[in-house]
Write an enzyme that holds these catalytic residues in place. Sequence first.
Site, PDB file in Angstrom:
ATOM      1  CG  PHE A  53      74.827  22.168  30.202  1.00 33.41           C
ATOM      2  CD1 PHE A  53      74.690  22.646  31.495  1.00 33.41           C
ATOM      3  CD2 PHE A  53      74.458  20.874  29.928  1.00 33.41           C
ATOM      4  CE1 PHE A  53      74.158  21.834  32.492  1.00 33.41           C
ATOM      5  CE2 PHE A  53      73.930  20.060  30.917  1.00 33.41           C
ATOM      6  CZ  PHE A  53      73.779  20.543  32.210  1.00 33.41           C
ATOM      7  CG  ASP A  87      71.506  23.148  24.546  1.00 32.76           C
ATOM      8  OD1 ASP A  87      70.303  23.381  24.816  1.00 32.76           O
ATOM      9  OD2 ASP A  87      72.198  22.365  25.212  1.00 32.76           O
ATOM     10  CE1 TYR A 103      66.067  19.256  33.053  1.00 34.64           C
ATOM     11  CE2 TYR A 103      65.741  17.435  31.540  1.00 34.64           C
ATOM     12  CZ  TYR A 103      66.582  18.247  32.267  1.00 34.64           C
ATOM     13  OH  TYR A 103      67.940  18.050  32.194  1.00 34.64           O
ATOM     14  CE  LYS A 104      67.630  22.946  31.366  1.00 32.56           C
ATOM     15  NZ  LYS A 104      68.001  22.740  32.779  1.00 32.56           N
ATOM     16  NE  ARG A 159      70.969  27.549  37.527  1.00 33.14           N
ATOM     17  CZ  ARG A 159      70.813  26.504  36.693  1.00 33.14           C
ATOM     18  NH1 ARG A 159      71.305  26.572  35.461  1.00 33.14           N
ATOM     19  NH2 ARG A 159      70.215  25.413  37.089  1.00 33.14           N
TER      20      ARG A 159
END
Lengths: 404, 404
Positions: A119, A189, A214-215, A363
């Site tokens: 990422f 991560d 926030y996921k 995605r």
Amino acid sequence: MHRRDAADPLRPFRARFALPDGIRYFDGNSLGALPVDTAAGIARTVTEEWGQGLVRSWNDADWIGAPQRVGAKIARLIGAQTHEVLVADSTSANLYKLLVAAVRARPGRRVILTEPGNFPTDLYIAQGVADLLPGIEVRSVPRERIADAIDATTAVLMLTHVHYKSGARFDMAALTRRAHDHGALALWDLSHSTGAVALDLRADQVDLAVGCGYKYLNGGPGAPAFLYVAEHLQATLSSPLTGWMGHAAGFRFEDDYAPAPGVSRFLCGTPPILGLSALETGVDLMLEADRAALFAKSEALTTLFIALVEQRCAGHGLALATPRDPAARGSHVSLRHAEAHAIMQALIARGVIGDFRAPDILRFGFTPLYVGYADVWHGVDILRDVLQTGEWRQARFQQRAAVT
Amino acid sequence: MHRRDAADPLRPFRARFALPDGIRYFDGNSLGALPVDTAAGIARTVTEEWGQGLVRSWNDADWIGAPQRVGAKIARLIGAQTHEVLVADSTSANLYKLLVAAVRARPGRRVILTEPGNFPTDLYIAQGVADLLPGIEVRSVPRERIADAIDATTAVLMLTHVHYKSGARFDMAALTRRAHDHGALALWDLSHSTGAVALDLRADQVDLAVGCGYKYLNGGPGAPAFLYVAEHLQATLSSPLTGWMGHAAGFRFEDDYAPAPGVSRFLCGTPPILGLSALETGVDLMLEADRAALFAKSEALTTLFIALVEQRCAGHGLALATPRDPAARGSHVSLRHAEAHAIMQALIARGVIGDFRAPDILRFGFTPLYVGYADVWHGVDILRDVLQTGEWRQARFQQRAAVT
């Protein structure tokens, strides 16, 4: 109701989210949906705790304890001990803190080892650390060769457990063991893993980890992030961001820094209470769910999606970009297509929200708490429609930002 | 209504805050009060933007532009250009970013110059930077000698404009000029100044600044902080926290870091939208007020408080710890007393909320938007009562945390 939704033990959780009508939401891996309880929770924090309690709420509402309190709850989701996790800052800032700490804990070793295509913020933060600290370098090695690349020069192995784009999942236990065999630390991560796949940081002997609020934790846009430091490392690691909240006695207002015992030394500034309030509601909701059922459903939804896409959308140039083995992926599935961006925009216009990742990835995230089996069927139907009608060709859509 | 409240052009703003009944709030310099509009603003952000808009709100609600948008509003309060300010992270983290950037921009100079007793997190962060970067040291010099201590070894002068405890205000223009005369940069912490006293960063040629969102800006507990980088420095300074939001093209998901042009390179992680929403409401409210009236009232309230304390509380061992010259102080007043802690607890029990700062300071903040002249009279009456009755001797109060 779809047969499998009717039989789904997690089905009651769907009503705990305020999902908009007419939307199939497959982007909870970017921004999780709003729990119904969150609006009331935030209103209470704002109106009662802040408005009426004012500064007294640092104690009376235990605002000051929120980073550790919410961290302890997240610890239960990732197989950590309650005193090994806290909530603070952003994933990027937490990564910076732990990466600098790790590099300084391994003097004489120069390499931060990672993979290309990790990422972006992880790579950027590592590059920033290497740019700042003399002699440190970032080495990016393709994932299939990464185990062999760990050696006596490796200070820290820094990887994302579930890849944000492909959804591919590393073997955390094996790579951590490999890092340890060579005297390196392992920093993971967990942004696309937490709440999506089974995690057991203790069993896997993970040294350090960060993750996103926030996921799958449904903490709200830009929710504060978490960090994990294994107990046995807490006394020896030190944060470069030596803010007053990480001080051993912050409210004595002394001139000299002294790190707090334990993971709290990785706190920096004043805790973001509104963000923590929303995150705590999201985490509480997830803790209500049976974890085995949660991860089994992740696997079932992604498996169903892959099967339906291959059955019903064949011949339109889609290619699976995510591992077929459920144990080797997270809770999202990516499809490759040369016109991925236009197709995703057409899907969104039809109420099917996934996202696009450059250059050619569609995605789709499957949050087991609120996505149902019928949603998957419906989503694939719309995808097939969009491909068959070619409506994505007509539409003129602008490419815009969307936060991972 | 008190005569001076009736004549106060800012009096209508009092009704714009949700202050609890029976409370006189003199701690807005620690945590600002709740603006009435904030509850509705947060509810809209949560329910509509997050709940209904979901991930689309990064664009549709311009969440992604919030750090710069709110920064541009704060710029108007501090005499900066709109593209010189952004909102991000905490004051501590912003200080770290700018301090590292400043030190790296002055190679060969080894000193971060500050004063002892500066706000603790400022000192701790500077110590963390010195601990991390070879050859860098923190030098603390008492404020009366600080101008003379600036020399060719000084990389950056780091001071807090209005002192958190004494309320004493530095001459920002003169010290910045002095720093420049010796080739150093000047970094100011405006946490206790912004919205409290007149600031003109452009006129004073300030290089770098940070400030707090939860004090006079009424942004809520742990609100995100702001940072300022003078235009002419933006292209040459670089942030050590090289997160994706500070990338030149963050949504291209490239592997290599490249800093954004302008102040945006000092962004790091995903913006904290709930905190930004509340802060924006607070800043908008302050922008409605006439700034000259605001700062004149700060001066009038603090002057009245000092006069009343000296007239009405004489003989009880209180000593003024704040400069008498209004131009040499901020918008809070501190009184020294050997039993300051117990006295403040007794005041709070009587609904007069100030705070205690170790070892012997009673601190009273006067936020011109919502504190009135009658509040000052009432507060001093209660203080006199508490001192005369000696009720603070009976009470057994616990010392607890309170966030500056």
